[in-house]
Design a protein around this motif. Structure first.
Motif, short mmCIF file in Angstrom:
data_model
loop_
_atom_site.label_atom_id
_atom_site.label_comp_id
_atom_site.label_asym_id
_atom_site.label_seq_id
_atom_site.Cartn_x
_atom_site.Cartn_y
_atom_site.Cartn_z
N THR A 154 4.98 -6.03 1.80
CA THR A 154 3.71 -6.77 1.78
C THR A 154 3.92 -8.21 2.26
O THR A 154 5.06 -8.67 2.40
N ILE A 213 2.95 -11.26 -3.17
CA ILE A 213 2.87 -10.45 -4.39
C ILE A 213 1.49 -10.43 -5.01
O ILE A 213 1.24 -9.64 -5.92
N SER A 214 0.57 -11.25 -4.53
CA SER A 214 -0.72 -11.42 -5.19
C SER A 214 -1.87 -10.92 -4.32
O SER A 214 -2.24 -11.57 -3.34
N SER A 227 -2.78 -11.30 -0.40
CA SER A 227 -1.62 -10.54 0.10
C SER A 227 -2.06 -9.15 0.52
O SER A 227 -2.91 -8.52 -0.11
N ASN A 276 9.18 -0.42 -10.07
CA ASN A 276 8.21 -1.48 -10.37
C ASN A 276 6.83 -1.01 -9.94
O ASN A 276 6.17 -1.60 -9.08
N PHE A 327 3.40 -3.00 -9.23
CA PHE A 327 3.22 -3.65 -7.94
C PHE A 327 2.69 -2.67 -6.90
O PHE A 327 1.67 -2.92 -6.24
N ASP A 328 3.38 -1.54 -6.74
CA ASP A 328 2.98 -0.59 -5.69
C ASP A 328 1.65 0.07 -6.00
O ASP A 328 0.86 0.33 -5.09
N ARG A 348 -0.88 -1.33 -7.54
CA ARG A 348 -1.94 -2.28 -7.20
C ARG A 348 -2.23 -2.28 -5.70
O ARG A 348 -3.39 -2.32 -5.28
N CYS A 394 7.05 4.89 -13.44
CA CYS A 394 7.81 3.72 -12.98
C CYS A 394 9.30 3.89 -13.27
O CYS A 394 9.69 4.02 -14.44
#
Length: 206
Positions: A11, A14-15, A20, A90, A93-94, A96, A115
């Protein structure tokens, strides 16, 4: 054992709330402890990649400019996954980015996620690090290429999943450590974990 789709995104940051977007996605379909299919693509979301991200991943603005549109890639990825449950290292993150990019493509994201970070923390609390690269080294997992490219990381996470499922069967006697079991396991507290594993195993926990 039913199929599981292991996913990784690269990406621009991260946000999602700060703009992002995904630049690359890779998905490895696993069945009976082996990869049976793969999907990988760069994607053009029309967002500039910061220099430090290019330094980390090797993905440049020129590379994504020549890539298919993000909506096209995500539609292909969604068809590839179907209703297969998903795993990521994680996963918050993915998940989202999976949900956000599919929403921008006008598509649902119903797949449940497990996860491997949470699972590795439950099963290997003694590990000095639960980062993917460190766990890959610890368990001598197969690795093809440098980290921080989506397919390399997705494949490492897939082999970590295989190791986790192997240890659940061999160390804890869990006959079928399927996706539903993994989702339940990752929510266990440290105190409840031994009872949970013993209740699902064929023999006492070592």
């Amino acid at each position: 054992m039913s199929r599981i789709a292991v996913i990784d995104f690269e990406t621009t940051g991260i946000s999602i709330s700060q703009g992002s977007r995904a630049t690359e996605v890779a998905i490895v379909l696993m069945e009976n402890g082996q990869p049976v299919d793969r999907y990988q693509s760069l994607m053009n979301a029309g967002v500039s990649i910061p220099p430090f991200i290019t330094q980390l991943t090797g993905i440049t603005n020129a590379m994504v400019a020549a890539a298919p549109a993000a909506t096209q890639v995500m539609a292909e990825a969604a068809r590839f996954v179907g209703d297969t449950p998903m795993v990521a290292h994680n996963a918050g993150f993915d998940r989202r980015f999976w949900q956000a990019e599919l929403a921008l493509a006008g598509l649902p994201a119903p797949q449940p996620f497990a996860c491997t970070v949470l699972l590795s923390r439950r099963l290997y609390p003694e590990a000095p690090s639960h980062k993917l690269g460190m766990l890959a080294e610890r368990f001598a997992l197969p690795r093809k290429g440098a980290a921080h490219r989506a397919l390399v990381d997705a494949e490492m996470a897939a082999w970590l999943l295989v190791r986790i499922q192997h240890d659940l069967r061999e160390r804890h006697g869990v006959a079928e450590p399927d996706h539903a079991f993994l989702c339940a396991l990752q929510t266990c507290t440290t105190k409840a974990l031994p009872r949970f594993l013993a209740a699902h195993g064929r023999r006492p926990v070592h």
